[in-house]
Design a protein around this motif. Structure first.
Motif, PDB file in Angstrom:
ATOM      1  N   GLY A   1      -2.911  10.618   2.821  1.00  0.00           N
ATOM      2  CA  GLY A   1      -3.999  11.575   2.998  1.00  0.00           C
ATOM      3  C   GLY A   1      -3.559  12.962   3.437  1.00  0.00           C
ATOM      4  O   GLY A   1      -4.097  13.979   2.985  1.00  0.00           O
ATOM      5  N   VAL A   2      -2.557  13.039   4.320  1.00  0.00           N
ATOM      6  CA  VAL A   2      -2.144  14.348   4.839  1.00  0.00           C
ATOM      7  C   VAL A   2      -1.427  15.175   3.758  1.00  0.00           C
ATOM      8  O   VAL A   2      -1.358  16.404   3.847  1.00  0.00           O
ATOM      9  CB  VAL A   2      -1.268  14.187   6.104  1.00  0.00           C
TER      10      VAL A   2
ATOM     11  N   ALA B   1      -2.629  15.922   1.221  1.00  0.00           N
ATOM     12  CA  ALA B   1      -3.669  16.788   0.643  1.00  0.00           C
ATOM     13  C   ALA B   1      -3.768  18.105   1.417  1.00  0.00           C
ATOM     14  O   ALA B   1      -4.495  19.013   1.012  1.00  0.00           O
ATOM     15  CB  ALA B   1      -5.023  16.071   0.675  1.00  0.00           C
ATOM     16  N   ASN B   2      -3.042  18.217   2.523  1.00  0.00           N
ATOM     17  CA  ASN B   2      -3.141  19.419   3.342  1.00  0.00           C
ATOM     18  C   ASN B   2      -2.556  20.636   2.600  1.00  0.00           C
ATOM     19  O   ASN B   2      -1.377  20.638   2.231  1.00  0.00           O
ATOM     20  CB  ASN B   2      -2.388  19.202   4.661  1.00  0.00           C
ATOM     21  N   PRO B   3      -3.365  21.669   2.373  1.00  0.00           N
ATOM     22  CA  PRO B   3      -2.893  22.773   1.538  1.00  0.00           C
ATOM     23  C   PRO B   3      -1.697  23.521   2.123  1.00  0.00           C
ATOM     24  O   PRO B   3      -0.801  23.951   1.384  1.00  0.00           O
ATOM     25  CB  PRO B   3      -4.113  23.703   1.428  1.00  0.00           C
TER      26      PRO B   3
ATOM     27  N   PHE C   1      -4.223  14.577  13.549  1.00  0.00           N
ATOM     28  CA  PHE C   1      -5.317  15.424  13.058  1.00  0.00           C
ATOM     29  C   PHE C   1      -6.660  14.848  13.503  1.00  0.00           C
ATOM     30  O   PHE C   1      -7.546  15.576  13.959  1.00  0.00           O
ATOM     31  CB  PHE C   1      -5.282  15.516  11.521  1.00  0.00           C
ATOM     32  N   ASP C   2      -6.798  13.539  13.361  1.00  0.00           N
ATOM     33  CA  ASP C   2      -8.078  12.907  13.700  1.00  0.00           C
ATOM     34  C   ASP C   2      -8.373  13.010  15.196  1.00  0.00           C
ATOM     35  O   ASP C   2      -9.507  13.264  15.608  1.00  0.00           O
ATOM     36  CB  ASP C   2      -8.073  11.428  13.265  1.00  0.00           C
TER      37      ASP C   2
ATOM     38  N   CYS D   1      -4.152  11.473  -3.199  1.00  0.00           N
ATOM     39  CA  CYS D   1      -3.452  11.459  -1.901  1.00  0.00           C
ATOM     40  C   CYS D   1      -4.094  10.443  -0.976  1.00  0.00           C
ATOM     41  O   CYS D   1      -3.425   9.604  -0.384  1.00  0.00           O
ATOM     42  CB  CYS D   1      -3.503  12.841  -1.255  1.00  0.00           C
TER      43      CYS D   1
ATOM     44  N   HIS E   1       0.819  -1.217   0.000  1.00  0.00           N
ATOM     45  CA  HIS E   1       0.000   0.000   0.000  1.00  0.00           C
ATOM     46  C   HIS E   1       0.856   1.273   0.000  1.00  0.00           C
ATOM     47  O   HIS E   1       0.548   2.250  -0.684  1.00  0.00           O
ATOM     48  CB  HIS E   1      -0.908  -0.035   1.236  1.00  0.00           C
TER      49      HIS E   1
ATOM     50  N   GLY F   1     -10.348  14.017  10.634  1.00  0.00           N
ATOM     51  CA  GLY F   1     -10.042  15.344  11.154  1.00  0.00           C
ATOM     52  C   GLY F   1      -9.287  16.245  10.193  1.00  0.00           C
ATOM     53  O   GLY F   1      -9.459  17.466  10.216  1.00  0.00           O
TER      54      GLY F   1
ATOM     55  N   GLY G   1      -1.713  11.908  10.363  1.00  0.00           N
ATOM     56  CA  GLY G   1      -3.159  11.921  10.124  1.00  0.00           C
ATOM     57  C   GLY G   1      -3.920  11.560  11.394  1.00  0.00           C
ATOM     58  O   GLY G   1      -4.985  12.116  11.685  1.00  0.00           O
TER      59      GLY G   1
ATOM     60  N   PRO H   1      -9.277  17.094   6.879  1.00  0.00           N
ATOM     61  CA  PRO H   1      -9.925  18.085   6.012  1.00  0.00           C
ATOM     62  C   PRO H   1     -10.611  19.205   6.797  1.00  0.00           C
ATOM     63  O   PRO H   1     -10.501  20.381   6.441  1.00  0.00           O
ATOM     64  CB  PRO H   1     -10.951  17.257   5.235  1.00  0.00           C
TER      65      PRO H   1
HETATM   66  O1  KG4 Z   1      -3.926   7.824   3.115  1.00  0.00           O
HETATM   67  P1  KG4 Z   1      -5.222   7.869   3.838  1.00  0.00           P
HETATM   68  O2  KG4 Z   1      -6.481   8.023   3.015  1.00  0.00           O
HETATM   69  O3  KG4 Z   1      -5.443   6.575   4.673  1.00  0.00           O
HETATM   70  C1  KG4 Z   1      -4.425   5.925   5.339  1.00  0.00           C
HETATM   71  O4  KG4 Z   1      -3.709   5.137   4.663  1.00  0.00           O
HETATM   72  O5  KG4 Z   1      -4.293   6.218   6.537  1.00  0.00           O
HETATM   73  O6  KG4 Z   1      -5.106   9.036   4.911  1.00  0.00           O
HETATM   74  C2  KG4 Z   1      -6.166   9.390   5.740  1.00  0.00           C
HETATM   75  C3  KG4 Z   1      -5.683  10.426   6.721  1.00  0.00           C
HETATM   76  C4  KG4 Z   1      -6.685  10.780   7.806  1.00  0.00           C
HETATM   77  O7  KG4 Z   1      -6.036  10.698   9.050  1.00  0.00           O
HETATM   78  C5  KG4 Z   1      -7.075  12.207   7.475  1.00  0.00           C
HETATM   79  O8  KG4 Z   1      -7.400  12.985   8.617  1.00  0.00           O
HETATM   80  C6  KG4 Z   1      -5.842  12.729   6.798  1.00  0.00           C
HETATM   81  O9  KG4 Z   1      -5.383  11.642   6.030  1.00  0.00           O
HETATM   82  N1  KG4 Z   1      -6.130  13.881   5.938  1.00  0.00           N
HETATM   83  C7  KG4 Z   1      -5.632  15.107   6.145  1.00  0.00           C
HETATM   84  C8  KG4 Z   1      -6.190  15.943   5.155  1.00  0.00           C
HETATM   85  N2  KG4 Z   1      -6.996  15.174   4.361  1.00  0.00           N
HETATM   86  C9  KG4 Z   1      -6.942  13.908   4.853  1.00  0.00           C
HETATM   87  N3  KG4 Z   1      -4.802  15.572   7.088  1.00  0.00           N
HETATM   88  C10 KG4 Z   1      -4.492  16.886   7.059  1.00  0.00           C
HETATM   89  N4  KG4 Z   1      -5.007  17.745   6.164  1.00  0.00           N
HETATM   90  C11 KG4 Z   1      -5.843  17.324   5.197  1.00  0.00           C
HETATM   91  N5  KG4 Z   1      -6.343  18.197   4.317  1.00  0.00           N
END
Ligand code: KG4
Ligand code: ZN
Length: 581
Positions: free
Chosen positions: A508-509, A511-513, A404-405, A538, A349, A417, A401, A419
């Protein structure tokens, strides 16, 4: 749903929570009432719920609705409580009666739905036949457009329950038999002739009725000719966490299909991913997601239909992730590969998150340094070659992440958390609160997030104790700045140490601007080219898994059918099957 000649006239639904199915809706349009429609919908719902593991079914009914109460009682529901004054009428209030029944329903409907001798689909070693669907009453087409029926098949648990007959519609049954059979077969998606060819094909394959088998040879030749320059076509299945995703990619890394079904809503009320729910939801969603991917591929290729036999390989996320969730995807992928005699490819992954950068820059070539920041991982990776990774450092405790959550949960902002925090942070002052920058000066690439999380919790507690209102945007911006400062500083150090010209990110993180902007700013002024995946690539998706799979396919790296999913799968082992991996 029940429909007739395109007219939807009734529906029933609910949700499965653990082993109890809660019916939330039963609706029949006025002109179809008193024809036994609700009874049959409920029986079907009960059959499906039971097949999905429910042991009881409950509902609430207005005490004034005598007809409904009597119907439920006939089906075996017993009253087990009341909600006083729950329903409001013009004149007064009435109670809601809570009724529950054990499953399967006590009525002894004969197992005709899959009886008879037309198509045969092997499920759990039991041959269930479709022919007796002819006996399904003629005015009743129960559609499983949401994939629920198909999911039941995929699970290998098939409802053997017949729709209860009722006088009115049984009378109409014979006229419409053929028509109903066809509808039902299509809706449930059992491919009859394929099942004939392979009486024991895995249930997950009895899912799609694209009719390739009915194609004449000329049509088949035409399709093959149109696909030739795109081969290999690889299907990828991703179920490592809370997204059920399937993608199909061609030789040129063009996506023919890219479907992501998120389960976020099912986990949100728990403030994080609940592994058992994730596994169950993958089971429910996979067949529908698969069918959607096949349809997308057909549309993309402008073909009348597309099915598994047009593929060259099947790939699946093997790890790391939630093991119960991973095994669902693995079982499904093995099923598709087995039925079509295709090679199976296991994908890491995390390597998928690295490859996602190719969607932004198709010519990207290592070496580069990448930051993998997701709900489960936080690491800096030196990508020396594709498939040759050195993890420079990772988190000692929580993932970014996850932090954040957890902060979002403490603030009551919901899940996930990231987004919501980044959105609120946009209007906050990031210098308002001085949160710790853990490990900033540790002179290595290790991270620690749990201290920051605790500092945020303490701050919230302290403000509440003091009776001060919390400025949520300021808190979010300050927390985010503390995270980003450390991420950027370590990224700069890693780039300087390795001397690479490219920096990438994933997870996922990414994607944080603010993180994106700060990485871009800090690294580009040092002459480093920053490549970041498109926002949609992301977070978890199967497209990135397909990219890795294509790379592995070209190298002949397949796995066999005895391979297992694994929760722990180090990135450094991706290209190294020996050295302690
Ligand atoms: O990669 P992902 O979809 O799943 C895993 O493999 O964990 O990442 C999800 C994580 C979540 O903790 C979510 O809060 C975080 O990515 N995430 C962000 C943002 N968008 C998603 N963290 C910070 N800022 C964002 N904009
Ligand atoms: Zn991920």
């Amino acid at each position: 749903m029940a429909h007739d000649a395109g007219e939807l006239f009734a529906f029933a639904g609910g949700s499965l929570i653990d082993d109890a199915f809660e019916i939330t809706n039963v609706a029949v349009s006025p002109h179809r009432q008193r024809q036994g429609v609700a009874r049959r919908l409920l029986a079907r719902l009960a059959g499906d719920a039971h097949a999905l593991g429910a042991t009881s079914m409950m509902l609430e009914v207005d005490e004034r609705n005598e007809a409904a109460r009597s119907l439920y009682a006939q089906l075996g529901f017993v009253e087990e409580g009341q909600r006083a004054g729950y329903y409001r009428h013009a004149d007064q209030r009435s109670d809601a009666i809570l009724m529950r029944t054990l499953l399967p329903l006590r009525d002894t409907y004969t197992p005709q739905l899959f009886g008879g001798d037309a198509g045969v689909c092997a499920v759990d070693g039991t041959q269930k036949r479709l022919d007796a669907m002819r006996r399904v009453p003629g005015d009743m087409h129960v559609q499983r457009a949401d994939g629920s029926g198909a999911a039941v098949l995929a699970q290998g648990k098939v409802s053997t329950r017949e729709l209860p007959g009722d006088d009115v519609s049984m009378a109409a049954a014979s006229a419409d038999d053929e028509h109903v059979l066809n509808d039902e077969t299509a809706a449930i998606g059992v491919r009859e002739s394929a099942a004939h060819e392979h009486p024991y094909i895995p249930a997950s394959l009895c899912v799609h009725t694209n009719g390739l088998e009915e194609m004449d040879s000329q049509e088949r030749v035409d399709i093959e000719a149109r696909l030739a320059h795109r081969r290999p076509l690889i299907l990828a299945v991703e179920t490592s966490c809370d997204e059920t995703a399937i993608a199909i990619i061609d030789k040129n890394n063009q996506l023919l299909a890219n479907v992501v079904a998120t389960q976020i809503d099912f986990h949100a009320r728990f403030g994080g991913v609940v592994p058992e729910i994730a596994s169950r939801k993958h089971t429910e969603a996979l067949v529908g997601v698969y069918n959607e991917a096949l349809m997308q591929a057909a549309a993309h290729l402008e073909l009348p239909r597309f099915d598994g036999r047009l593929l060259d390989a099947v790939s699946v996320t093997q790890g790391p992730g939630l093991v119960g969730a991973l095994v669902v995807g693995m079982a499904f992928a093995k099923g598709v590969a087995f039925a079509h005699q295709l090679p199976l490819i296991g994908v890491n992954h995390l390597e998928g998150h690295l490859f996602a950068n190719l969607f932004e820059e198709p010519s990207l070539q290592p070496p580069f340094v990448a930051s993998l920041v997701s709900g489960g991982h936080t690491m800096l990776v030196h990508v020396r070659q594709w498939h040759d990774y050195v993890v420079m450092g990772s988190t000692l405790d929580d993932a970014v992440g996850e932090a954040f959550d957890k902060v979002a949960k403490a603030l009551g902002l919901g899940y996930p958390g990231g987004p919501i925090i980044s959105k609120l942070a946009a209007s906050g002052d990031d210098t308002a609160i001085d949160f710790p920058r853990a490990m900033l000066h540790s002179h290595d690439y290790r991270f620690s997030l749990s201290g920051l999380k605790t500092a945020v919790m303490n701050y919230i507690h302290q403000e509440e104790q003091a009776g001060r209102a919390i400025n949520v945007p300021n808190l979010c911006a300050s927390f985010q700045a503390a995270v980003v400062d450390v991420q950027v500083a370590k990224a700069v150090a890693a780039v300087e140490e390795t001397g690479v010209d490219y920096f990438c990110a994933g997870g996922g993180v990414a994607a944080n601007p603010v993180l994106r902007a700060r990485l871009e700013e800090a690294l580009s002024k040092r002459g480093v080219h920053v490549v970041l995946p498109p926002l949609s690539a992301c977070t978890d998706n199967a497209a990135m898994i397909a990219l890795v799979a294509k790379y592995l396919f070209e190298r002949g790296e397949t796995i066999d059918f005895a391979a297992d999913s694994t929760a722990y799968m180090p990135l450094a082992c991706a290209g190294d099957k020996s050295a302690g991996c």
